[in-house]
Design a protein around this motif. Structure first.
Motif, mmCIF file in Angstrom:
data_model
loop_
_atom_site.group_PDB
_atom_site.id
_atom_site.type_symbol
_atom_site.label_atom_id
_atom_site.label_comp_id
_atom_site.label_asym_id
_atom_site.label_seq_id
_atom_site.Cartn_x
_atom_site.Cartn_y
_atom_site.Cartn_z
ATOM 1 N N GLY A 125 -12.746 -11.866 1.227
ATOM 2 C CA GLY A 125 -12.835 -10.571 0.576
ATOM 3 C C GLY A 125 -11.874 -9.514 1.058
ATOM 4 O O GLY A 125 -11.478 -8.637 0.283
ATOM 5 N N GLU A 126 -11.471 -9.575 2.343
ATOM 6 C CA GLU A 126 -10.648 -8.481 2.867
ATOM 7 C C GLU A 126 -9.252 -8.450 2.250
ATOM 8 O O GLU A 126 -8.655 -7.383 2.091
ATOM 9 C CB GLU A 126 -10.565 -8.555 4.399
ATOM 10 C CG GLU A 126 -9.537 -9.509 4.980
ATOM 11 C CD GLU A 126 -9.917 -10.973 4.891
ATOM 12 O OE1 GLU A 126 -9.030 -11.824 5.122
ATOM 13 O OE2 GLU A 126 -11.100 -11.277 4.599
ATOM 14 N N ASP A 127 -8.734 -9.630 1.874
ATOM 15 C CA ASP A 127 -7.397 -9.638 1.289
ATOM 16 C C ASP A 127 -7.411 -9.114 -0.149
ATOM 17 O O ASP A 127 -6.522 -8.347 -0.552
ATOM 18 C CB ASP A 127 -6.752 -11.023 1.375
ATOM 19 C CG ASP A 127 -7.644 -12.143 0.895
ATOM 20 O OD1 ASP A 127 -8.815 -11.882 0.523
ATOM 21 O OD2 ASP A 127 -7.180 -13.297 0.896
ATOM 22 N N THR A 128 -8.424 -9.489 -0.918
ATOM 23 C CA THR A 128 -8.524 -8.962 -2.284
ATOM 24 C C THR A 128 -8.783 -7.468 -2.257
ATOM 25 O O THR A 128 -8.273 -6.719 -3.106
ATOM 26 C CB THR A 128 -9.639 -9.683 -3.063
ATOM 27 O OG1 THR A 128 -9.481 -11.093 -2.922
ATOM 28 C CG2 THR A 128 -9.593 -9.322 -4.535
ATOM 29 N N ASP A 129 -9.552 -7.000 -1.286
ATOM 30 C CA ASP A 129 -9.777 -5.567 -1.134
ATOM 31 C C ASP A 129 -8.468 -4.843 -0.866
ATOM 32 O O ASP A 129 -8.201 -3.777 -1.438
ATOM 33 C CB ASP A 129 -10.771 -5.311 0.003
ATOM 34 C CG ASP A 129 -11.028 -3.838 0.230
ATOM 35 O OD1 ASP A 129 -11.782 -3.234 -0.560
ATOM 36 O OD2 ASP A 129 -10.459 -3.271 1.190
ATOM 37 N N LEU A 130 -7.612 -5.399 0.003
ATOM 38 C CA LEU A 130 -6.318 -4.777 0.266
ATOM 39 C C LEU A 130 -5.472 -4.743 -0.999
ATOM 40 O O LEU A 130 -4.784 -3.750 -1.275
ATOM 41 C CB LEU A 130 -5.575 -5.540 1.361
ATOM 42 C CG LEU A 130 -4.220 -4.935 1.735
ATOM 43 C CD1 LEU A 130 -4.396 -3.679 2.569
ATOM 44 C CD2 LEU A 130 -3.353 -5.942 2.488
ATOM 45 N N ALA A 131 -5.518 -5.817 -1.782
ATOM 46 C CA ALA A 131 -4.727 -5.866 -3.009
ATOM 47 C C ALA A 131 -5.159 -4.778 -3.984
ATOM 48 O O ALA A 131 -4.308 -4.123 -4.617
ATOM 49 C CB ALA A 131 -4.867 -7.238 -3.658
ATOM 50 N N TYR A 132 -6.457 -4.549 -4.115
ATOM 51 C CA TYR A 132 -6.918 -3.517 -5.042
ATOM 52 C C TYR A 132 -6.673 -2.121 -4.482
ATOM 53 O O TYR A 132 -6.460 -1.172 -5.249
ATOM 54 C CB TYR A 132 -8.384 -3.742 -5.414
ATOM 55 C CG TYR A 132 -8.500 -4.715 -6.557
ATOM 56 C CD1 TYR A 132 -8.624 -4.276 -7.866
ATOM 57 C CD2 TYR A 132 -8.424 -6.088 -6.337
ATOM 58 C CE1 TYR A 132 -8.686 -5.165 -8.926
ATOM 59 C CE2 TYR A 132 -8.481 -6.994 -7.380
ATOM 60 C CZ TYR A 132 -8.615 -6.525 -8.675
ATOM 61 O OH TYR A 132 -8.660 -7.416 -9.717
ATOM 62 N N THR A 133 -6.660 -1.994 -3.161
ATOM 63 C CA THR A 133 -6.233 -0.742 -2.546
ATOM 64 C C THR A 133 -4.775 -0.470 -2.902
ATOM 65 O O THR A 133 -4.389 0.661 -3.214
ATOM 66 C CB THR A 133 -6.410 -0.798 -1.022
ATOM 67 O OG1 THR A 133 -7.795 -0.975 -0.715
ATOM 68 C CG2 THR A 133 -5.910 0.473 -0.359
ATOM 69 N N ALA A 134 -3.952 -1.531 -2.849
ATOM 70 C CA ALA A 134 -2.546 -1.394 -3.233
ATOM 71 C C ALA A 134 -2.425 -0.979 -4.699
ATOM 72 O O ALA A 134 -1.642 -0.080 -5.044
ATOM 73 C CB ALA A 134 -1.818 -2.714 -2.992
ATOM 74 N N LYS A 135 -3.180 -1.616 -5.547
ATOM 75 C CA LYS A 135 -3.129 -1.286 -6.971
ATOM 76 C C LYS A 135 -3.512 0.168 -7.207
ATOM 77 O O LYS A 135 -2.851 0.890 -7.968
ATOM 78 C CB LYS A 135 -4.049 -2.222 -7.753
ATOM 79 C CG LYS A 135 -4.033 -2.015 -9.256
ATOM 80 C CD LYS A 135 -4.937 -3.022 -9.955
ATOM 81 C CE LYS A 135 -4.906 -2.838 -11.464
ATOM 82 N NZ LYS A 135 -5.797 -3.817 -12.150
ATOM 83 N N GLN A 136 -4.556 0.612 -6.535
ATOM 84 C CA GLN A 136 -5.020 1.989 -6.681
ATOM 85 C C GLN A 136 -3.965 2.985 -6.194
ATOM 86 O O GLN A 136 -3.820 4.073 -6.753
ATOM 87 C CB GLN A 136 -6.327 2.180 -5.902
ATOM 88 C CG GLN A 136 -6.987 3.529 -6.086
ATOM 89 C CD GLN A 136 -8.291 3.613 -5.316
ATOM 90 O OE1 GLN A 136 -8.299 3.545 -4.091
ATOM 91 N NE2 GLN A 136 -9.401 3.731 -6.021
ATOM 92 N N ALA A 137 -3.200 2.574 -5.162
ATOM 93 C CA ALA A 137 -2.172 3.443 -4.602
ATOM 94 C C ALA A 137 -0.819 3.271 -5.301
ATOM 95 O O ALA A 137 0.186 3.817 -4.836
ATOM 96 C CB ALA A 137 -2.016 3.149 -3.112
ATOM 97 N N ALA A 138 -0.801 2.520 -6.408
ATOM 98 C CA ALA A 138 0.433 2.270 -7.176
ATOM 99 C C ALA A 138 1.482 1.539 -6.348
ATOM 100 O O ALA A 138 2.686 1.738 -6.533
ATOM 101 C CB ALA A 138 0.997 3.562 -7.738
ATOM 102 N N VAL A 139 1.022 0.678 -5.433
ATOM 103 C CA VAL A 139 1.920 -0.197 -4.674
ATOM 104 C C VAL A 139 2.059 -1.499 -5.449
ATOM 105 O O VAL A 139 1.073 -2.230 -5.614
ATOM 106 C CB VAL A 139 1.367 -0.476 -3.258
ATOM 107 C CG1 VAL A 139 2.196 -1.538 -2.539
ATOM 108 C CG2 VAL A 139 1.337 0.817 -2.448
ATOM 109 N N PRO A 140 3.242 -1.825 -5.943
ATOM 110 C CA PRO A 140 3.378 -3.040 -6.758
ATOM 111 C C PRO A 140 3.272 -4.306 -5.915
ATOM 112 O O PRO A 140 3.556 -4.300 -4.711
ATOM 113 C CB PRO A 140 4.774 -2.901 -7.357
ATOM 114 C CG PRO A 140 5.512 -2.020 -6.412
ATOM 115 C CD PRO A 140 4.497 -1.076 -5.830
#
Length: 268
Positions: A187-202
């Protein structure tokens, strides 16, 4: 290749043989090696990780602290131009660092992911030059041609996985690191990915940045991590509104071990 590249590897006694092989290959590259030991017992002394910075992040109440371990490693690499995360059971291809560096130059604000090949049982390369002939990227993730970078679509952050990825130090600061509330597996890696998405990090798929996952016994679904998956899945769902790791949850449900209720997934 710039010597300001830092490579962070999480390690425990269960993966010690794998990380030994990885570290032997890394010693021939001009990178800073940071190994984070996750077991409660102290890490092995010299010469086990000779030349590497060795950090110790003991387990938490709910198991190994993968999120905290990666954050601790990244904090130690804060002055590096590029931070590469490589799982203990992954070997770096000969072009991995050069391709990540070039991708970081082209996409300095991105989350960078290279292809991963799963090696068959019994295949234990000791020479990096032997890896190219074994290349067969996992079909579940994009694998662009060598030297090409592909910016993922808006729905593809869910495909991020933490076996092999890279970021610049400023991008890491934008992300804020992994959420250390995640302990144990999943779960922690998918959470980081969605944090990236929310922060507009491609998310960018990096062709030619090959890593090679060394074989080890596993189960599918991972029964030994059932409680971790339920706990971390709930933490993720409370934040993002849906449950990750659905394939595993469905498999557990088919076996009668869990069920989906109005309050979320739980043991039967």
């Amino acid at each position: 290749m710039t010597p300001t590249t830092a490579v962070i590897t999480l390690c425990s006694a269960a993966r010690l043989d794998h990380v030994r092989r990885q570290q032997r290959l890394l010693r021939s590259t001009p990178v800073r090696r940071i190994v984070v030991w996750l077991d409660a017992d102290p890490p092995p002394g010299p010469p086990e990780f000779a030349g590497a910075d060795l950090l110790h992040v003991p387990p938490g109440e709910n198991g190994l602290r993968l999120a905290a371990g990666r954050n601790r490693g990244a904090a130690a690499a804060a002055d590096a131009g590029l931070i590469v995360f490589l799982d203990a059971d992954c070997l770096p291809g000969t072009a991995l660092f050069a391709r990540y560096r070039a991708a970081a130059d082209a996409h300095p604000g991105a989350l960078l992911c290279g292809p991963v090949t799963y090696l068959p049982e019994g295949v234990k390369p000791e020479d990096a030059t032997a890896l190219a002939a074994l290349t067969a990227p996992h079909a579940a993730r994009p694998a662009p041609p060598d030297g090409e970078n592909v910016v993922a679509g808006p729905a593809d952050h869910r495909l991020f996985w933490s076996l092999s990825f890279a970021v610049t130090a400023p991008t890491w600061r934008t992300l804020g690191g992994f959420d250390e509330a995640f302990e144990g597996y999943g779960g922690e890696d998918t959470d980081l990915a969605y944090t990236a998405k929310q922060a507009a990090v491609p998310l960018v798929w990096v062709g030619g940045a090959h890593a090679y996952h060394q074989h080890h016994p596993t189960s599918s679904p991972p029964w030994q991590h059932l409680d971790d998956i339920l706990r971390n899945g709930r933490l993720f769902a409370d934040r993002w509104g849906f449950w990750p790791m659905r394939g595993w949850l469905d498999a557990f449900a088919a076996a009668g071990a869990v069920e989906e209720t109005p309050a979320g997934w739980q043991r039967t």
